[in-house]
Design a protein around this motif. Structure first.
Motif, PDB file in Angstrom:
ATOM      1  N   CYS A   4       8.829 -10.052   1.063  1.00 51.67           N
ATOM      2  CA  CYS A   4       8.094  -8.795   0.915  1.00 51.67           C
ATOM      3  C   CYS A   4       8.215  -7.950   2.185  1.00 51.67           C
ATOM      4  N   MET A   5       8.081  -8.621   3.346  1.00 51.12           N
ATOM      5  CA  MET A   5       8.208  -7.916   4.642  1.00 51.12           C
ATOM      6  C   MET A   5       9.600  -7.302   4.795  1.00 51.12           C
ATOM      7  N   LEU A   6      10.575  -8.009   4.250  1.00 51.98           N
ATOM      8  CA  LEU A   6      11.965  -7.534   4.327  1.00 51.98           C
ATOM      9  C   LEU A   6      12.075  -6.149   3.679  1.00 51.98           C
ATOM     10  N   GLY A   7      11.431  -6.002   2.516  1.00 55.08           N
ATOM     11  CA  GLY A   7      11.465  -4.715   1.805  1.00 55.08           C
ATOM     12  C   GLY A   7      10.727  -3.619   2.557  1.00 55.08           C
ATOM     13  N   THR A   8       9.499  -3.931   2.998  1.00 56.76           N
ATOM     14  CA  THR A   8       8.695  -2.891   3.664  1.00 56.76           C
ATOM     15  C   THR A   8       9.325  -2.486   5.000  1.00 56.76           C
ATOM     16  N   SER A   9       9.793  -3.491   5.771  1.00 52.73           N
ATOM     17  CA  SER A   9      10.350  -3.148   7.089  1.00 52.73           C
ATOM     18  C   SER A   9      11.677  -2.398   6.946  1.00 52.73           C
TER      19      SER A   9
ATOM     20  N   SER B  86       2.438  -2.399  -3.265  1.00 55.89           N
ATOM     21  CA  SER B  86       2.067  -1.972  -1.900  1.00 55.89           C
ATOM     22  C   SER B  86       2.629  -0.588  -1.577  1.00 55.89           C
ATOM     23  N   THR B  87       3.748  -0.211  -2.214  1.00 57.78           N
ATOM     24  CA  THR B  87       4.292   1.136  -1.955  1.00 57.78           C
ATOM     25  C   THR B  87       3.334   2.214  -2.465  1.00 57.78           C
ATOM     26  N   ILE B  88       2.584   1.872  -3.538  1.00 53.65           N
ATOM     27  CA  ILE B  88       1.578   2.824  -4.042  1.00 53.65           C
ATOM     28  C   ILE B  88       0.361   2.804  -3.105  1.00 53.65           C
ATOM     29  N   GLY B  89      -0.019   1.593  -2.700  1.00 51.92           N
ATOM     30  CA  GLY B  89      -1.183   1.453  -1.814  1.00 51.92           C
ATOM     31  C   GLY B  89      -1.013   2.168  -0.490  1.00 51.92           C
ATOM     32  N   VAL B  90       0.232   2.209   0.010  1.00 52.23           N
ATOM     33  CA  VAL B  90       0.498   2.865   1.297  1.00 52.23           C
ATOM     34  C   VAL B  90       0.051   4.326   1.259  1.00 52.23           C
ATOM     35  N   GLN B  91       0.302   4.989   0.115  1.00 51.13           N
ATOM     36  CA  GLN B  91      -0.066   6.399  -0.010  1.00 51.13           C
ATOM     37  C   GLN B  91      -1.581   6.569   0.120  1.00 51.13           C
ATOM     38  N   PHE B  92      -2.327   5.671  -0.538  1.00 50.51           N
ATOM     39  CA  PHE B  92      -3.789   5.724  -0.474  1.00 50.51           C
ATOM     40  C   PHE B  92      -4.262   5.465   0.959  1.00 50.51           C
TER      41      PHE B  92
ATOM     42  N   GLY C 130      -2.902  -6.202  -7.497  1.00 48.00           N
ATOM     43  CA  GLY C 130      -4.089  -5.762  -6.764  1.00 48.00           C
ATOM     44  C   GLY C 130      -3.968  -6.081  -5.281  1.00 48.00           C
ATOM     45  N   LEU C 131      -3.459  -7.289  -4.995  1.00 44.95           N
ATOM     46  CA  LEU C 131      -3.265  -7.695  -3.598  1.00 44.95           C
ATOM     47  C   LEU C 131      -2.269  -6.773  -2.906  1.00 44.95           C
ATOM     48  N   GLY C 132      -1.207  -6.428  -3.635  1.00 43.76           N
ATOM     49  CA  GLY C 132      -0.190  -5.522  -3.088  1.00 43.76           C
ATOM     50  C   GLY C 132      -0.766  -4.151  -2.793  1.00 43.76           C
ATOM     51  N   LEU C 133      -1.617  -3.663  -3.725  1.00 44.90           N
ATOM     52  CA  LEU C 133      -2.269  -2.357  -3.503  1.00 44.90           C
ATOM     53  C   LEU C 133      -3.100  -2.389  -2.227  1.00 44.90           C
ATOM     54  N   GLY C 134      -3.883  -3.470  -2.080  1.00 45.59           N
ATOM     55  CA  GLY C 134      -4.724  -3.633  -0.886  1.00 45.59           C
ATOM     56  C   GLY C 134      -3.878  -3.722   0.374  1.00 45.59           C
ATOM     57  N   LEU C 135      -2.797  -4.463   0.271  1.00 44.09           N
ATOM     58  CA  LEU C 135      -1.905  -4.640   1.431  1.00 44.09           C
ATOM     59  C   LEU C 135      -1.270  -3.308   1.836  1.00 44.09           C
TER      60      LEU C 135
END
Lengths: 41, 310
Positions: free
Chosen positions: B64-69, B251-257, B22-27
């Motif tokens: 986590c930042m390593l993956g997103t960046s 968070s990859t799913i949350g980004v789309q939202f 849930g936190l990842g989705l929000g993030l």
């Protein structure tokens, strides 16, 4: 020892930056020279 | 590195996994909506809400930042939005700064606080409040107008000077770029944040880059800085891969939202919502800080005798 480590961590990135600048500048000059040779031929 | 979720929080098993997802989705929604990595929000939330030790929260946030960046930087590299030379120069400083920040964190935890987590929180909470205030101010202020005069790093009287190839700027101070990276890296190592939220305005106003170049270049710098930070925290077994991966995947799913929501809202209201969110997290940390100070002073005071000596 800790002071040495901190000094190293502050100086290393500067050396790295100079190295990156040197390499990119060398590549740019080489490209420019190659281009000039191409157009003169 | 730690693999499982056991013992990192007061929550256990599926409840913890669900909460992290849930936190990842929000993030992710935040990333899509506001264009920030969210490390400055996630670390205090992991500590205050999930009860995780600050060091594990920082190490996992950096992983986590390593993956997103990495995914963001690769995308911007393909689009030609990364000033590669400038990014590499600043990234050298940022990696060094991340290691220095990790050393400062070790010193604070071991030498100053003696490993006592409550004392660590008493020191770290105010730092996050300051960081959130600065980050909130930067985002609320909005993008600067295009700089027509020389940028501060072009005026800085410290050579040698370089040319930024992609933007065509001349005479930018090389030590200025390097130590700007060190400064952001210090925050990465000390607080476990990517630093993109501060790097972006520095690249825009300090270096004079255009917004697209600033986003791509900033993501590249965050990638290097978070890699150095993850290694530093990983070496002392403070990166929880399960926590990092749970947040990263959702968070990859949350980004789309977030991106969908971003298209629906106006820029001004987006900034206002961001300010409300930052304010809510500041209140949450401040509330926890007040409780911790009260508990700490109550525990450290000697008990008053029931019958004072005559």
């Amino acid at each position: 020892m800790i002071v040495l480590r901190i000094a190293l961590l502050l100086l290393l990135p500067l050396a790295w930056g100079l190295g990156v600048e040197y390499l990119f500048e060398r590549r740019r000059r080489a490209r420019r020279t190659a281009k000039a040779t191409d157009t003169s031929q | 590195m730690i693999g499982g979720l056991d013992g990192v929080s007061y929550l256990e098993g599926p409840a913890l996994a669900g909460a992290l997802l849930g936190l990842g989705l929000g993030l992710g929604a935040l990333t899509g909506l506001f264009g920030v990595g969210g490390g400055f929000l996630i670390v205090p939330v992991l500590n205050v809400v999930f009860g995780m030790d600050y060091t594990i929260a920082k190490g996992s946030s950096l992983a986590c930042m390593l993956g997103t960046s990495a995914s963001g930087a690769m995308r911007h590299l393909r689009l030609g939005n990364v000033a590669v030379k400038t990014m590499l120069i600043i990234a050298g400083g940022a990696m060094s700064g991340a290691l220095l920040g990790g050393m400062v964190n070790d010193y604070l935890e071991q030498a100053v606080c003696g490993g006592d987590q409550v004392r660590v929180e008493l020191i770290m909470h105010p730092m996050y409040i300051v960081l959130l205030v600065v980050a909130g101010w930067f985002v609320l202020r909005g993008p600067d107008d295009v700089i027509t005069h020389d940028a501060p790093l072009q005026r800085l009287p410290l050579g040698p000077r370089i040319r930024i190839l992609r933007t065509g700027q001349e005479g930018v101070s090389l030590p200025g770029l390097v130590y700007m990276g060190v400064l952001i890296g210090l925050l990465t190592g000390l607080l476990g944040v990517g630093g993109g939220v501060l790097m972006m305005p520095l690249l825009l106003s300090g270096v004079g880059m255009n917004p697209k170049q600033a986003v791509g270049t900033s993501l590249g710098i965050v990638l290097f800085a978070s890699a150095a930070g993850t290694v530093k925290y990983g070496l002392i077994d403070q990166v929880n891969l399960a926590v990092a991966m749970s947040i990263l995947i959702s968070s990859t799913i949350g980004v789309q939202f977030g991106a969908w929501l971003c298209a629906k809202l106006r820029a001004r209201s987006i900034r206002r919502y961001f300010a409300i969110l930052v304010l809510a997290v500041i209140v949450m940390i401040a509330n926890d800080l007040v409780h911790k100070i009260r508990d700490y002073t109550t525990v450290s005071q000697p008990p008053t005798p029931a019958h004072p000596a005559q």
